[in-house]
Design an enzyme around this catalytic site. Sequence first.
Site, mmCIF file in Angstrom:
data_model
loop_
_atom_site.group_PDB
_atom_site.id
_atom_site.type_symbol
_atom_site.label_atom_id
_atom_site.label_comp_id
_atom_site.label_asym_id
_atom_site.label_seq_id
_atom_site.Cartn_x
_atom_site.Cartn_y
_atom_site.Cartn_z
ATOM 1 N N HIS A 144 -7.875 8.478 -1.658
ATOM 2 C CA HIS A 144 -8.967 9.388 -1.303
ATOM 3 C C HIS A 144 -8.596 10.854 -1.496
ATOM 4 C CE1 HIS A 144 -10.784 6.101 1.538
ATOM 5 N NE2 HIS A 144 -10.884 5.798 0.255
ATOM 6 N N ARG A 383 -7.008 -0.682 3.985
ATOM 7 C CA ARG A 383 -7.541 -0.362 2.662
ATOM 8 C C ARG A 383 -6.860 0.856 2.057
ATOM 9 N NH1 ARG A 383 -13.926 -0.452 2.878
ATOM 10 N NH2 ARG A 383 -13.674 0.637 4.868
ATOM 11 N N PHE A 384 -5.824 1.351 2.705
ATOM 12 C CA PHE A 384 -4.880 2.325 2.140
ATOM 13 C C PHE A 384 -5.546 3.593 1.604
ATOM 14 C CE2 PHE A 384 -3.696 -2.106 1.144
ATOM 15 C CZ PHE A 384 -2.725 -2.267 2.125
ATOM 16 N N CYS A 385 -6.627 4.011 2.224
ATOM 17 C CA CYS A 385 -7.365 5.200 1.765
ATOM 18 C C CYS A 385 -7.671 5.101 0.265
ATOM 19 C CB CYS A 385 -6.593 6.481 2.068
ATOM 20 S SG CYS A 385 -6.429 6.827 3.835
ATOM 21 N N ALA A 386 -8.063 3.891 -0.147
ATOM 22 C CA ALA A 386 -8.443 3.648 -1.542
ATOM 23 C C ALA A 386 -9.569 2.615 -1.548
ATOM 24 C CB ALA A 386 -7.247 3.156 -2.345
#
Length: 467
Positions: A144, A383-386
Site C-alpha cells: 500500500h 493481507r500484508f498491506c497488499a
Amino acid sequence: MSTATFTSPELRHDDSLLSPAARPLAAVTGAELQAPLIQGGHVRYANLDYGASAPALTVVSAYLNEVLPYYASVHRGAGYASQISTSVYENARNIVRDFVGGRADDTVIFTRNTTDSLNLLAGCLPVVDGHPAGEVLYLDIEHHANLLPWQHVPHRSIVAAPTLAETIANVREALAQGGVSLLAVTGASNVTGEILPVKELTALAHQYGARIVVDAAQLAPHRRVDIAAADIDYLVFSGHKLYAPFGAGVLVGRPDWLDAGTPHLAGGGAVREARLDSVTWATGPARHEGGSPNVLGAATLARATQVIAELDQDEWHAHESAIRTHLVEGLKGIEGVTVHQIFSDTDPADTIGVVNFSLEGYDAGLVAAYLAAEHGIGLRDGRFCAHPLLKRLGLPSGSLRASFGLGSRLEDATRLIAGIKALKIEGLGWDYVVDSGRWVPANDHRTYPHWAPNTPGTAGAAPCSTD
C-alpha cells in the site's frame, strides 16, 4: 518454571554443521530472547517476522549506546552535543548515499519510513501550467505504501500477468502509450519475496521518457542496490527493516523534482525566510525535513548500512538461500500446505528470505496464534498491506508469511515445519478466541515483562477485514 528446549533432528547430524545457515550470519539484539509458552515453560523465540521489522544488529545497538549521550537538537545549536549530533546526522546522508551507489548530486532525505518517503515524492511530481505533467504507472502487486500515494494524482495500474516475462511486456506496452512521468515498482514483493528486474524496468521507463522510483524496503535488507549502475532515479527504504531501530526512512534520488516539489512538512528548518503571510522555501533535504528530525534513527540506519556493506555477498546469499530452500521444501511436503508466488517463471535465486503459504482448513490468523503460543514462533499473517494482490491470489482473508535474515538460523525454519506438522497431526493444544479482530489464546495466563502493560497486543490496528 520449566524451560522447554528444541533441537531439530536435522541439526543433530554432524553434516548439518556444514550448512551455511546452521548459525546466524550476524549477531542481532534479542537473538536468545525466551518466549513463554501457553502450556508452560519457555523456548528461544524463533523470529520469522524480519519482513515486518528486523531485529537491530548488536553492532548497531552498541553504536546507539555510544552516540546516545551526545544526542541533542541539530543544525542551529552552538553547544558541544548539538555540534556532534549535527555532524553525525549530516554524515549519515553521505554514508547512505554511498551504500546505495548514489550519484554525487543525489539528494538524501530522511523521513519517518518508506511510506513517508513515497508520499513525499508524490508531492514532487512535475507540474506544467498548473497541471500534472504525466501519470504514475504501477503494478497491482505493490505494498500500500507504493499504491495509495499515487491514487491522489493521475495514475494507471497494471494487473501483473501469470509470468514475469509477460508482466514486463505489459509494462512496456503501457509505457509506449505515452503520458507516464513516473514508473513506481517494488524491488522485491513484501508478500512473496520475488525480486523484480529493476535494471530492466529502469531502462524501459527511460526509453519512454519516464522516471522510476523503486520501493526497496524489502530488497535493501537482502540485496545490494546500486542506483548509479542501474540508473535508478529514486530509491526508498526503511531502517527498521534494515536492522536499525527507530524506524527512520530515506529517499535518495535526483534533486530537480525534489527541489521544485511541495515541501513535505511545512515548519521550522524547511525555510529560507518566513513571513506572516508568505514563505521562501529552502532547497535540498531541508525543504522536506521540517521540524526536529529523527537524529538517532538516521544515525543507526547509516551504521546498519555500513555493517551490511561489509558482508561477503556470496556468504550472505548462501545463508539466506539455505534457509529458504529448507523451509519451502519442508512446507511443500506437508499435505494441505500451499506455498504461494506471483509469477510462475520466478527463479528461486531471485527471491529474498520470504516464504508465503497457507494451510487448508485453517484461518491464517489462528495458525499464527497457535505457532506463537504453543511453539514460540513469530511470523506474520493477514493481507500484508497488499490487498489487491492477496485478492487476486485467491487469498482474500489472508495467508502466512515467514521472513528471515542475517540473525536467522536453519533451526528456525525446522521449528516452523515441525509446528505445522504438529498442528496437522495433533490439532490445537489450547482454545483460541478472537479479540479486537485477532486470534489469541483463551484464558492466557502468561505475563509480560514488569515494565510492559500486561494487556493483549492486538488493539490499535485497522480491522483489515473488508475490501
